[in-house]
Design a protein around this motif. Structure first.
Motif, mmCIF file in Angstrom:
data_model
loop_
_atom_site.group_PDB
_atom_site.id
_atom_site.type_symbol
_atom_site.label_atom_id
_atom_site.label_comp_id
_atom_site.label_asym_id
_atom_site.label_seq_id
_atom_site.Cartn_x
_atom_site.Cartn_y
_atom_site.Cartn_z
ATOM 1 N N MET A 1 0.837 -1.203 0.000
ATOM 2 C CA MET A 1 0.000 0.000 0.000
ATOM 3 C C MET A 1 0.871 1.253 0.000
ATOM 4 O O MET A 1 2.027 1.204 0.403
ATOM 5 N N TYR A 2 0.285 2.345 -0.440
ATOM 6 C CA TYR A 2 1.080 3.540 -0.731
ATOM 7 C C TYR A 2 0.451 4.801 -0.129
ATOM 8 O O TYR A 2 -0.775 4.909 -0.069
ATOM 9 N N ILE A 3 1.323 5.704 0.290
ATOM 10 C CA ILE A 3 0.836 7.032 0.688
ATOM 11 C C ILE A 3 0.998 7.928 -0.531
ATOM 12 O O ILE A 3 2.109 8.284 -0.921
ATOM 13 N N HIS A 4 -0.137 8.254 -1.136
ATOM 14 C CA HIS A 4 -0.093 9.064 -2.348
ATOM 15 C C HIS A 4 0.029 10.551 -2.013
ATOM 16 O O HIS A 4 0.672 11.308 -2.743
ATOM 17 N N ALA A 5 -0.579 10.958 -0.923
ATOM 18 C CA ALA A 5 -0.498 12.366 -0.519
ATOM 19 C C ALA A 5 -0.693 12.462 0.986
ATOM 20 O O ALA A 5 -1.290 11.574 1.612
ATOM 21 N N VAL A 6 -0.142 13.529 1.549
ATOM 22 C CA VAL A 6 -0.303 13.764 2.990
ATOM 23 C C VAL A 6 -0.404 15.275 3.213
ATOM 24 O O VAL A 6 0.244 16.050 2.508
ATOM 25 N N SER A 7 -1.232 15.666 4.138
ATOM 26 C CA SER A 7 -1.462 17.100 4.374
ATOM 27 C C SER A 7 -1.653 17.335 5.868
ATOM 28 O O SER A 7 -1.868 16.396 6.635
ATOM 29 N N HIS A 8 -1.582 18.581 6.263
ATOM 30 C CA HIS A 8 -1.811 18.887 7.673
ATOM 31 C C HIS A 8 -2.418 20.271 7.829
ATOM 32 O O HIS A 8 -2.390 21.097 6.916
ATOM 33 N N SER A 170 1.540 7.089 -8.379
ATOM 34 C CA SER A 170 2.602 7.855 -9.044
ATOM 35 C C SER A 170 3.963 7.468 -8.485
ATOM 36 O O SER A 170 4.067 6.831 -7.431
ATOM 37 N N ASP A 171 5.010 7.890 -9.178
ATOM 38 C CA ASP A 171 6.377 7.607 -8.735
ATOM 39 C C ASP A 171 6.703 8.256 -7.399
ATOM 40 O O ASP A 171 7.627 7.834 -6.703
ATOM 41 N N GLU A 172 5.965 9.292 -7.088
ATOM 42 C CA GLU A 172 6.229 10.041 -5.853
ATOM 43 C C GLU A 172 5.611 9.372 -4.622
ATOM 44 O O GLU A 172 5.863 9.796 -3.501
ATOM 45 N N ASP A 173 4.779 8.368 -4.834
ATOM 46 C CA ASP A 173 4.117 7.713 -3.699
ATOM 47 C C ASP A 173 5.138 7.091 -2.750
ATOM 48 O O ASP A 173 6.163 6.562 -3.190
ATOM 49 N N MET A 174 4.838 7.156 -1.470
ATOM 50 C CA MET A 174 5.667 6.469 -0.484
ATOM 51 C C MET A 174 5.043 5.097 -0.217
ATOM 52 O O MET A 174 3.830 4.966 -0.128
ATOM 53 N N THR A 175 5.895 4.090 -0.064
ATOM 54 C CA THR A 175 5.409 2.717 0.153
ATOM 55 C C THR A 175 5.302 2.414 1.642
ATOM 56 O O THR A 175 6.256 2.649 2.388
ATOM 57 N N ILE A 176 4.159 1.896 2.055
ATOM 58 C CA ILE A 176 4.032 1.410 3.434
ATOM 59 C C ILE A 176 4.372 -0.082 3.417
ATOM 60 O O ILE A 176 3.650 -0.877 2.816
ATOM 61 N N HIS A 177 5.488 -0.440 4.044
ATOM 62 C CA HIS A 177 5.921 -1.839 3.983
ATOM 63 C C HIS A 177 5.302 -2.696 5.077
ATOM 64 O O HIS A 177 4.839 -3.785 4.827
ATOM 65 N N GLN A 225 10.796 -4.146 15.506
ATOM 66 C CA GLN A 225 9.970 -5.234 14.963
ATOM 67 C C GLN A 225 9.543 -4.968 13.522
ATOM 68 O O GLN A 225 9.569 -5.876 12.688
ATOM 69 N N VAL A 226 9.144 -3.740 13.206
ATOM 70 C CA VAL A 226 8.740 -3.483 11.802
ATOM 71 C C VAL A 226 9.939 -3.561 10.869
ATOM 72 O O VAL A 226 9.815 -4.005 9.718
ATOM 73 N N LEU A 227 11.113 -3.136 11.366
ATOM 74 C CA LEU A 227 12.327 -3.232 10.536
ATOM 75 C C LEU A 227 12.671 -4.697 10.271
ATOM 76 O O LEU A 227 12.921 -5.104 9.132
ATOM 77 N N GLU A 228 12.656 -5.477 11.333
ATOM 78 C CA GLU A 228 12.999 -6.895 11.239
ATOM 79 C C GLU A 228 12.064 -7.619 10.277
ATOM 80 O O GLU A 228 12.496 -8.442 9.473
ATOM 81 N N LYS A 229 10.787 -7.281 10.359
ATOM 82 C CA LYS A 229 9.805 -7.930 9.481
ATOM 83 C C LYS A 229 10.097 -7.657 8.012
ATOM 84 O O LYS A 229 9.681 -8.404 7.133
ATOM 85 N N ALA A 309 3.893 0.816 15.032
ATOM 86 C CA ALA A 309 4.943 1.354 14.170
ATOM 87 C C ALA A 309 4.623 1.017 12.721
ATOM 88 O O ALA A 309 3.902 0.048 12.433
ATOM 89 N N MET A 310 5.147 1.838 11.848
ATOM 90 C CA MET A 310 4.882 1.697 10.416
ATOM 91 C C MET A 310 6.176 2.040 9.688
ATOM 92 O O MET A 310 6.795 3.071 9.966
ATOM 93 N N LEU A 311 6.598 1.154 8.795
ATOM 94 C CA LEU A 311 7.808 1.385 8.002
ATOM 95 C C LEU A 311 7.403 1.926 6.636
ATOM 96 O O LEU A 311 6.636 1.290 5.904
ATOM 97 N N VAL A 312 7.915 3.118 6.317
ATOM 98 C CA VAL A 312 7.559 3.787 5.067
ATOM 99 C C VAL A 312 8.824 3.992 4.244
ATOM 100 O O VAL A 312 9.827 4.482 4.758
#
Lengths: 314, 314
Positions: A1-8, A170-177, A225-229, A309-312
């Motif tokens: 899954m991907y983070i296509h955009a983020v805002s605040h 898009s290529d700019e998307d961040m991947t949620i691993h 743990q998320v890194l190890e996974k 935790a979430m690895l992006v």
């Protein structure tokens, strides 16, 4: 899954430490030394959890060519609700004008961002959704008792939103691993460490030390743990975004992980503790800083207790 | 996925319609004629959303040989929170003593039961859980303004719990075939129909007629959708358990679906509107009535608005 955009979004009113000096006699130096906080934002009288969520989502769609009609899931998160029936997720659906899609709001205190993204992961796994808005918003000042000398000076308001897709857009998307979440209600003083009883006044933190200890324990542990996974080590991490509760907790976390301070992203200095929105605001604020291929770990700890935790990968 | 066990709890104090006659001048006949409600339960001063949830879960484990240590997911639901940080899901984790499993609380108003079960379905699909406790609890009387002549007489307190497994545990398990949920915040007066702003008094329902119309529209529609998805028709339904908001809504729903009144299960007459707990309480109360192979449709509608349905085979 991907983070296509983020805002605040955070409100324009700045509340400096001197406000609490006047109110409670706490010196600005004392507050900064113990928490890292110099100032925080306060929602205007006509703002609330829902309006801030709407503003964050409006800004989200400013960043993308994706039309809101393509959204098929909305997950909101807050522990400072304006309305527990007409939740932030529901007003977002109302404003986006997308009928009949799954809409849900969650609360696992300050860890809710990662829980909300994991709920999205579940809808993707069920093939019940492919493009989700996650919106996190906290109106701490609505519930906070400013005269509480223990924790009245900690809280700030703010919101953030993420557009999360099952497939890359898009290529700019961040991947949620990898995402890991957990309740930690069996640990320490979980059921009394931090409390927000809406019918009583204040976000109370009678056992700040216990919260500190458990936050410093769980955030490094679940980060590893998320890194190890994903077969990575701490050396592969470019940035760590911990829950923005207290700068001393954040520094303790990166020390435990043996990460240099340059890899820590913080906004608590200017925003205070913005609850489950803090991490997402930091991700959004620093979006331009991230370079392709970098690894970011977001890690959270919340009252109750709960962690995640979430690895992006950028 | 399977419902291995289901339990319920409601407080012992009975509040009859005459209470509202004394308070507001509403006659018992008037209340019963318009809502079906004759009485409702009220939590004791030392009870709240969390204690009722704990009692429902205690009763859940009375019914099974499954040890709480086998649980790997807890999902709570309420729109009447006792504590938005130490949520009902967290106190359940604390009491069951199971560390580090995913724990989350959700709110989509009166439709949250089905949303909570769908969140479980997502964790099962991700292979992140196999055995979940779903706990729904509403302490409406804590938030209700009894003197509100429009909706003060509608609300009651209660809780229920379900033990849901990915694989069949026993022959007695009920099978969950299909779940559909949706936000309906783009319909009618969704954002003002029913509201619960914790910092203001009361569960308000200023647009009861609009709630009525949309509940009567969405519950039959989504009931037919879950049947269709499983290649069944309305003739295959043995029991319908609609959200227990108003007996006239329930009767309207079964009339639209052309179901006989004998297939309608209701507890609103004695419990009032127990929010997202109502349907689950009805499932639990009637467990002994159900025979192997029967089909039950649970369907919900909540303020905000939101809707859902779940097809269960006994």
């Amino acid at each position: 899954m991907y983070i296509h955009a983020v805002s605040h979004y955070f409100p324009s009113e700045v509340v400096g430490n001197e406000h609490f000096t006047r109110l409670n006699g706490l010196s600005s130096e004392w507050i900064t030394e113990r928490t890292g906080i110099r100032e925080r934002r306060k929602a205007a009288p006509d703002e609330n959890t829902n309006t801030m969520a709407l503003e964050a989502v409006r800004r989200l769609f400013d960043q993308t060519a994706i039309d809101p009609s393509q959204i098929d899931l909305i997950v909101g998160a807050t522990y400072t609700p304006y309305d527990t029936i007409v939740t932030l997720a529901h007003v977002v659906q109302h404003n986006l004008g997308v009928p009949d899609i799954p809409v849900i709001s969650v609360s696992t205190a300050c860890s809710s961002l990662i829980n909300a993204v994991e709920v999205v992961e579940g809808y993707f796994a069920m093939n019940k959704a492919t493009l989700a808005v996650v919106v996190v918003s906290e109106h701490n000042t609505a519930y906070n008792n400013e005269t509480d000398t223990v924790s009245g000076h900690l809280w700030g308001d703010g919101a953030a939103a993420l557009l999360i897709s099952k497939e890359r857009i898009s290529d700019e998307d961040m991947t949620i691993h990898t995402i890991i979440t957990g309740g930690a209600a069996t640990s320490g003083k979980a059921t009394t460490g931090v409390m927000l009883k809406p019918l009583e006044q204040g976000v109370l933190m009678p056992h700040g030390r216990d919260v500190f200890i458990n936050a410093c324990l769980y955030m490094p542990k679940v980060s590893l743990q998320v890194l190890e996974k994903h077969n990575l080590t701490i050396d592969d991490v470019d940035y760590l975004i911990p829950h923005q509760a207290n700068l001393r907790i954040s520094l303790n976390v990166i020390n435990t992980l043996k990460l240099p301070e340059t890899k820590l992203l913080s906004n608590i200095q200017k925003l205070g503790n913005t609850g489950c929105a803090g991490c997402a605001i930091a991700l959004s604020e620093n979006r331009a800083l991230f370079k392709k291929g970098q690894n970011i770990v977001l890690t959270v700890f919340g009252g109750g207790y709960s962690f995640g935790a979430m690895l992006v990968e950028v």
